[in-house]
Design a protein around this motif. Structure first.
Motif, mmCIF file in Angstrom:
data_model
loop_
_atom_site.group_PDB
_atom_site.id
_atom_site.type_symbol
_atom_site.label_atom_id
_atom_site.label_comp_id
_atom_site.label_asym_id
_atom_site.label_seq_id
_atom_site.Cartn_x
_atom_site.Cartn_y
_atom_site.Cartn_z
ATOM 1 N N GLU C 28 -6.021 8.277 8.714
ATOM 2 C CA GLU C 28 -5.837 7.883 10.117
ATOM 3 C C GLU C 28 -7.163 7.982 10.857
ATOM 4 O O GLU C 28 -8.024 8.788 10.507
ATOM 5 C CB GLU C 28 -4.805 8.778 10.802
ATOM 6 C CG GLU C 28 -5.224 10.216 10.893
ATOM 7 C CD GLU C 28 -4.256 11.103 11.671
ATOM 8 O OE1 GLU C 28 -3.386 10.579 12.363
ATOM 9 O OE2 GLU C 28 -4.402 12.340 11.566
ATOM 10 N N GLY C 32 -4.772 7.532 15.601
ATOM 11 C CA GLY C 32 -3.552 7.649 14.832
ATOM 12 C C GLY C 32 -3.196 6.397 14.048
ATOM 13 O O GLY C 32 -2.145 6.345 13.416
ATOM 14 N N ASN C 33 -4.066 5.380 14.074
ATOM 15 C CA ASN C 33 -3.823 4.186 13.256
ATOM 16 C C ASN C 33 -3.987 4.531 11.783
ATOM 17 O O ASN C 33 -4.959 5.182 11.397
ATOM 18 C CB ASN C 33 -4.801 3.070 13.630
ATOM 19 C CG ASN C 33 -4.560 2.550 15.030
ATOM 20 O OD1 ASN C 33 -3.424 2.255 15.400
ATOM 21 N ND2 ASN C 33 -5.627 2.450 15.816
ATOM 22 N N LEU C 34 -3.058 4.051 10.967
ATOM 23 C CA LEU C 34 -3.045 4.385 9.548
ATOM 24 C C LEU C 34 -3.653 3.267 8.702
ATOM 25 O O LEU C 34 -3.444 2.091 8.969
ATOM 26 C CB LEU C 34 -1.604 4.623 9.088
ATOM 27 C CG LEU C 34 -0.832 5.721 9.812
ATOM 28 C CD1 LEU C 34 0.581 5.803 9.267
ATOM 29 C CD2 LEU C 34 -1.535 7.063 9.663
ATOM 30 N N GLU C 35 -4.400 3.652 7.679
ATOM 31 C CA GLU C 35 -4.871 2.747 6.640
ATOM 32 C C GLU C 35 -4.714 3.461 5.300
ATOM 33 O O GLU C 35 -4.341 4.636 5.257
ATOM 34 C CB GLU C 35 -6.341 2.373 6.865
ATOM 35 C CG GLU C 35 -6.559 1.424 8.022
ATOM 36 C CD GLU C 35 -8.002 0.940 8.109
ATOM 37 O OE1 GLU C 35 -8.354 -0.038 7.454
ATOM 38 O OE2 GLU C 35 -8.782 1.576 8.839
ATOM 39 N N MET E 1 -7.178 -0.445 2.708
ATOM 40 C CA MET E 1 -5.986 -1.287 2.590
ATOM 41 C C MET E 1 -5.078 -1.026 3.792
ATOM 42 O O MET E 1 -5.091 0.059 4.369
ATOM 43 C CB MET E 1 -5.252 -0.960 1.281
ATOM 44 C CG MET E 1 -5.938 -1.505 0.025
ATOM 45 S SD MET E 1 -7.379 -0.513 -0.524
ATOM 46 C CE MET E 1 -6.615 0.916 -1.261
ATOM 47 N N ARG E 85 3.306 5.362 12.137
ATOM 48 C CA ARG E 85 2.251 6.072 12.884
ATOM 49 C C ARG E 85 2.338 7.543 12.570
ATOM 50 O O ARG E 85 3.414 8.089 12.396
ATOM 51 C CB ARG E 85 2.376 5.839 14.396
ATOM 52 C CG ARG E 85 2.014 4.401 14.768
ATOM 53 C CD ARG E 85 1.956 4.214 16.268
ATOM 54 N NE ARG E 85 0.875 4.939 16.864
ATOM 55 C CZ ARG E 85 -0.354 4.472 17.048
ATOM 56 N NH1 ARG E 85 -0.664 3.254 16.667
ATOM 57 N NH2 ARG E 85 -1.272 5.198 17.629
ATOM 58 N N SER E 86 1.164 8.174 12.495
ATOM 59 C CA SER E 86 1.145 9.594 12.091
ATOM 60 C C SER E 86 1.597 10.497 13.239
ATOM 61 O O SER E 86 1.582 10.093 14.388
ATOM 62 C CB SER E 86 -0.257 9.998 11.671
ATOM 63 O OG SER E 86 -1.150 9.842 12.738
#
Lengths: 86, 86, 86, 86, 86
Positions: C28, C32-35, E1, E85-86
């Motif tokens: 993150e 808080g954006n996830l990859e 990714m 979202r985390s």
């Protein structure tokens, strides 16, 4: 490719070898965000241009060793501020 | 290329082989967003720099095996905070 | 390179051949954006890391045939949440 | 690949050598942001298209020397404005 | 990714040669933004997947001549909307 407007020249020191002696321009998008583009064609402040990114930017510079990620690819004819958004 | 300002050095452990022994700098854009750039030219905190992305970043590092996606390409002369936006 | 934090492991099925048997981590950014990043160095949840994108991600994976576009390149020492923004 | 709509043709001068004599289209996304794409297939204003970025754009142009970073890769059948967001 | 969810199939005409006869899926991120990804593994609407970008997308397609900039690289097990979202 992006549509950007040439703002001014950029003067740098300690410049990367492959960028030395190349013309660099500060360009802006329609929101006023600034980036720096290599200019192999000769533009002047106020010109609306198309800019080429990623690996194509190096090829557009005339030599893929030139370490640019944004290169001016042409001057747009008959563009104006009203056309920046559809 | 982007216009960014050098914030500080970055110290890492277990670093990728091709990045080891290279100077890494934390850089920020005009909104304060942070990224990490390889510094092959020698900059100091507060310098305004141009940074080179994508595959050109590896070439600008002096060896395309160096696994960077952002490399400092020059120090901008006579830039200041007022010029971060057109 | 980006500054991201390791959140958790990622388990997938029908995985692309060149990614099979590789460790993948959900990471993150400070928003808080996830990859998802390939982890060739061994990290654990909570570690602050630098991540490498574009073609450099494949080289950082140890073999350019490995089909990753984001690879963990090092663990940042002495980072904390207060430092995510300058 | 992105889903974009063809807006109009683009006329430029001093165009980069490898882009000369190629059809360029102004395309927009669902927010109205404009970009420029190479059109190797023949589209007309109003067509919804898929556009291909990064190094794949050059291959999709028919010759990897063509200095494009965005190339139209197909016309989408049966798309409409309601489908721009899920 | 990236972590994306498969929405539906995409039907196109005049498709680029190297994309012809390939399965294309409309995928969305957690904000509902739509993109198009090549699907070499066989997914169905509702599947949460990892998608691979830039030059790695072409390799993940099984042939680097395939002109994709986004390719599905695996189906994520045990993911749900709460985890976007985390």
């Amino acid at each position: 490719m992006l549509i950007q407007r040439v703002v001014r020249d950029l003067v740098t020191s300690k410049r990367n070898f492959w960028l030395s002696a190349k013309a660099l321009r500060v360009v802006e998008d329609h929101r006023g965000n600034l980036e720096v583009a290599l200019d192999p064609i000769g533009t002047k402040p106020g010109d609306f241009v198309i800019t080429i990114g990623v690996s194509a930017a190096r090829i557009a510079a005339g030599n893929p060793k030139i370490t640019t990620d944004l290169t001016i690819g042409g001057i747009i004819d008959h563009w104006n501020e009203e056309r920046w958004r559809s």
